[in-house]
Design a protein around this motif. Structure first.
Motif, PDB file in Angstrom:
ATOM      1  N   THR A   3       0.687  76.415  82.585  1.00 12.98           N
ATOM      2  CA  THR A   3       1.695  77.116  82.325  1.00 12.98           C
ATOM      3  C   THR A   3       1.434  77.668  81.298  1.00 12.98           C
ATOM      4  N   LEU A   4       1.787  78.975  80.934  1.00 10.73           N
ATOM      5  CA  LEU A   4       1.915  79.370  79.448  1.00 10.73           C
ATOM      6  C   LEU A   4       2.000  78.188  78.296  1.00 10.73           C
ATOM      7  N   GLU A   5       2.630  77.226  78.386  1.00 17.41           N
ATOM      8  CA  GLU A   5       3.099  76.612  77.328  1.00 17.41           C
ATOM      9  C   GLU A   5       2.203  76.103  76.694  1.00 17.41           C
ATOM     10  N   THR A   6       1.681  75.659  77.842  1.00 13.03           N
ATOM     11  CA  THR A   6       0.524  74.202  77.895  1.00 13.03           C
ATOM     12  C   THR A   6      -0.761  74.609  77.192  1.00 13.03           C
ATOM     13  N   ILE A   7      -0.864  76.082  77.909  1.00 15.56           N
ATOM     14  CA  ILE A   7      -2.025  76.694  77.299  1.00 15.56           C
ATOM     15  C   ILE A   7      -1.730  76.639  75.222  1.00 15.56           C
ATOM     16  N   GLU A   8      -0.073  77.276  74.940  1.00 16.54           N
ATOM     17  CA  GLU A   8       0.012  77.420  73.956  1.00 16.54           C
ATOM     18  C   GLU A   8       0.207  76.133  72.922  1.00 16.54           C
ATOM     19  N   ALA A   9       0.177  75.335  74.118  1.00 13.30           N
ATOM     20  CA  ALA A   9       0.036  73.884  73.157  1.00 13.30           C
ATOM     21  C   ALA A   9      -1.138  73.102  72.597  1.00 13.30           C
ATOM     22  N   VAL A  10      -2.159  73.743  73.190  1.00 11.31           N
ATOM     23  CA  VAL A  10      -3.662  72.803  73.276  1.00 11.31           C
ATOM     24  C   VAL A  10      -4.196  74.745  72.017  1.00 11.31           C
ATOM     25  N   GLU A  11      -3.742  75.582  72.017  1.00  6.86           N
ATOM     26  CA  GLU A  11      -3.709  76.661  70.782  1.00  6.86           C
ATOM     27  C   GLU A  11      -3.247  75.656  69.943  1.00  6.86           C
ATOM     28  N   GLN A  12      -2.080  75.829  69.687  1.00  9.02           N
ATOM     29  CA  GLN A  12      -1.647  74.913  68.089  1.00  9.02           C
ATOM     30  C   GLN A  12      -2.575  73.323  68.078  1.00  9.02           C
ATOM     31  N   GLU A  13      -3.332  72.961  68.991  1.00 14.55           N
ATOM     32  CA  GLU A  13      -3.300  72.101  68.637  1.00 14.55           C
ATOM     33  C   GLU A  13      -4.844  72.293  67.600  1.00 14.55           C
ATOM     34  N   LEU A  14      -5.868  73.552  67.961  1.00  9.35           N
ATOM     35  CA  LEU A  14      -6.729  73.787  67.636  1.00  9.35           C
ATOM     36  C   LEU A  14      -6.121  74.317  66.802  1.00  9.35           C
ATOM     37  N   GLY A  15      -5.454  75.123  66.392  1.00  5.46           N
ATOM     38  CA  GLY A  15      -5.591  75.722  65.456  1.00  5.46           C
ATOM     39  C   GLY A  15      -5.568  76.965  64.989  1.00  5.46           C
ATOM     40  N   SER A  16      -5.862  77.402  66.632  1.00  8.25           N
ATOM     41  CA  SER A  16      -6.078  79.068  66.975  1.00  8.25           C
ATOM     42  C   SER A  16      -5.536  79.450  68.696  1.00  8.25           C
ATOM     43  N   ARG A  17      -5.391  80.757  68.268  1.00 11.74           N
ATOM     44  CA  ARG A  17      -4.977  81.608  69.503  1.00 11.74           C
ATOM     45  C   ARG A  17      -6.506  80.845  70.268  1.00 11.74           C
ATOM     46  N   LEU A  18      -6.317  81.359  71.986  1.00 11.50           N
ATOM     47  CA  LEU A  18      -7.661  82.459  72.399  1.00 11.50           C
ATOM     48  C   LEU A  18      -8.354  82.669  73.382  1.00 11.50           C
ATOM     49  N   ALA A  31     -20.460  74.346  76.734  1.00 12.14           N
ATOM     50  CA  ALA A  31     -22.056  74.040  76.488  1.00 12.14           C
ATOM     51  C   ALA A  31     -22.954  74.369  77.436  1.00 12.14           C
ATOM     52  N   ASN A  32     -24.397  74.366  77.422  1.00 12.31           N
ATOM     53  CA  ASN A  32     -24.773  74.396  78.186  1.00 12.31           C
ATOM     54  C   ASN A  32     -25.732  73.121  78.992  1.00 12.31           C
ATOM     55  N   GLY A  33     -25.300  72.398  78.266  1.00 13.40           N
ATOM     56  CA  GLY A  33     -26.585  70.705  78.507  1.00 13.40           C
ATOM     57  C   GLY A  33     -27.518  70.715  77.727  1.00 13.40           C
ATOM     58  N   SER A  34     -28.199  72.050  77.010  1.00 11.98           N
ATOM     59  CA  SER A  34     -29.356  71.958  76.177  1.00 11.98           C
ATOM     60  C   SER A  34     -28.552  72.051  74.285  1.00 11.98           C
ATOM     61  N   GLY A  35     -27.550  71.378  74.148  1.00 11.36           N
ATOM     62  CA  GLY A  35     -26.767  70.985  72.977  1.00 11.36           C
ATOM     63  C   GLY A  35     -26.279  72.628  72.191  1.00 11.36           C
ATOM     64  N   ASP A  36     -26.419  74.043  72.794  1.00 13.64           N
ATOM     65  CA  ASP A  36     -26.024  74.934  72.497  1.00 13.64           C
ATOM     66  C   ASP A  36     -24.057  75.017  72.478  1.00 13.64           C
ATOM     67  N   GLU A  37     -23.645  75.973  71.854  1.00 12.21           N
ATOM     68  CA  GLU A  37     -21.995  75.539  72.420  1.00 12.21           C
ATOM     69  C   GLU A  37     -21.637  77.386  71.959  1.00 12.21           C
ATOM     70  N   LEU A  38     -20.418  77.560  73.203  1.00 13.07           N
ATOM     71  CA  LEU A  38     -20.676  79.126  73.193  1.00 13.07           C
ATOM     72  C   LEU A  38     -18.837  79.126  73.160  1.00 13.07           C
ATOM     73  N   GLY A  39     -18.682  80.186  71.853  1.00  7.44           N
ATOM     74  CA  GLY A  39     -17.533  80.047  71.467  1.00  7.44           C
ATOM     75  C   GLY A  39     -17.398  81.303  70.809  1.00  7.44           C
ATOM     76  N   PHE A  40     -15.910  81.015  69.505  1.00 11.04           N
ATOM     77  CA  PHE A  40     -15.804  82.227  69.005  1.00 11.04           C
ATOM     78  C   PHE A  40     -15.685  82.213  67.462  1.00 11.04           C
ATOM     79  N   LEU A  41     -14.773  82.628  66.649  1.00 10.41           N
ATOM     80  CA  LEU A  41     -14.578  82.913  65.055  1.00 10.41           C
ATOM     81  C   LEU A  41     -13.059  82.734  65.224  1.00 10.41           C
ATOM     82  N   THR A  42     -12.062  81.916  64.410  1.00  9.00           N
ATOM     83  CA  THR A  42     -10.763  81.778  64.099  1.00  9.00           C
ATOM     84  C   THR A  42     -10.301  83.828  63.754  1.00  9.00           C
ATOM     85  N   SER A  43     -11.601  83.862  63.164  1.00  6.68           N
ATOM     86  CA  SER A  43     -11.000  85.493  62.731  1.00  6.68           C
ATOM     87  C   SER A  43     -10.919  86.618  63.390  1.00  6.68           C
ATOM     88  N   ASP A  44     -11.888  86.390  64.537  1.00  6.06           N
ATOM     89  CA  ASP A  44     -11.644  86.799  65.534  1.00  6.06           C
ATOM     90  C   ASP A  44     -11.712  86.164  66.791  1.00  6.06           C
TER      91      ASP A  44
END
Length: 238
Positions: A11-26, A82-95
């Motif tokens: 549910t959207l509520e569950t996703i928003e709870a994850v965002e709150q714990e991460l400290g950022s919108r996804l 993650a790609n299994g080689s140590g690299d990570e895919l993601g975003f910055l909290t500012s964007d």
């Protein structure tokens, strides 16, 4: 973004709870995907799931765990895959929409897409091109190319993603000949045995830091691949 898996969404509520714990919108594309599915895989990238107690064995390595402080990720960077080689895919909290790859070996962030949807689209296109190329050359046991000299050299172009050159390889004679235009009009068609391409050319290109351009269009545009990736795909398809 919609990627079907065998795990249900949230549910959207569950996703928003994850965002709150991460400290950022996804990113919007990821939020939308999680409404329907969980734990995605796109190319070499494995997206961290949202923990689901119903499927704990499949979701224990979740997105919140992946972003714990002890992992020492870049400041304000949130990883989503993650790609299994140590690299990570993601975003910055500012964007939250712009997508980056954190390169483990160099500890650098590389901007790769304007959105998660755009990133997935490019990865899927890359997979389509390389898989089709490998299927064709395995069937014909020949790789085609062009050269300014009849018996020496190989056509290349500057990379648009790295400070190196891209050697162009084609899966059919027709695709190679389609690039004989303008400054390449007088180039010669070259036929390279697949076993030599695999055993010699690709390893040597990897050592020299060169890239492979597979089945580029007649306007000399297309995908660029690491030689190791091409070699691995051929071996897996064989």
């Amino acid at each position: 973004m919609r990627i079907e898996t065998n795990l249900p969404g949230f549910t959207l509520e569950t996703i928003e709870a994850v965002e709150q714990e991460l400290g950022s919108r996804l990113p919007n594309g990821l939020r939308e995907a999680w409404l329907y599915d969980n734990k995605f895989e796109v190319g070499e990238w494995f997206f961290y799931p949202i923990k689901d107690e119903r499927f704990f064995n499949k979701t224990w390595d979740d997105i919140i765990r992946a972003n714990r402080d002890e992992r020492q990720l870049p400041e304000d960077f949130i990883t989503v895959a993650a790609n299994g080689s140590g690299d990570e895919l993601g975003f910055l909290t500012s964007d939250v929409e712009t997508i980056y790859i954190w390169l483990y070996e160099t500890d650098e962030l590389e901007r790769v897409a304007d959105s998660i949807d755009a990133f997935v689209e490019v990865v899927r296109l890359e997979l389509d091109v390389i898989e089709t190329f490998c299927e064709r050359v395995l069937e014909s046991e020949t790789v085609f190319g062009l050269s300014a000299e009849a018996n020496d050299g190989w056509a290349y172009a500057p990379s648009v993603i790295e400070a190196t050159d891209v050697l162009l390889f084609f899966s059919t004679r027709e695709r190679a000949l389609a690039c004989k235009a303008e400054e390449w009009e007088d180039y010669h068609l070259i036929e390279l045995p697949l076993d030599l391409f695999v055993a010699g050319w690709l390893p040597n290109m990897a050592d020299d830091g060169l890239l492979c351009g597979l089945d580029w269009s007649s306007d000399l545009k297309g995908m660029e691949y690491e030689p190791e990736t091409v070699l691995e795909t051929i071996e897996e398809a064989d």
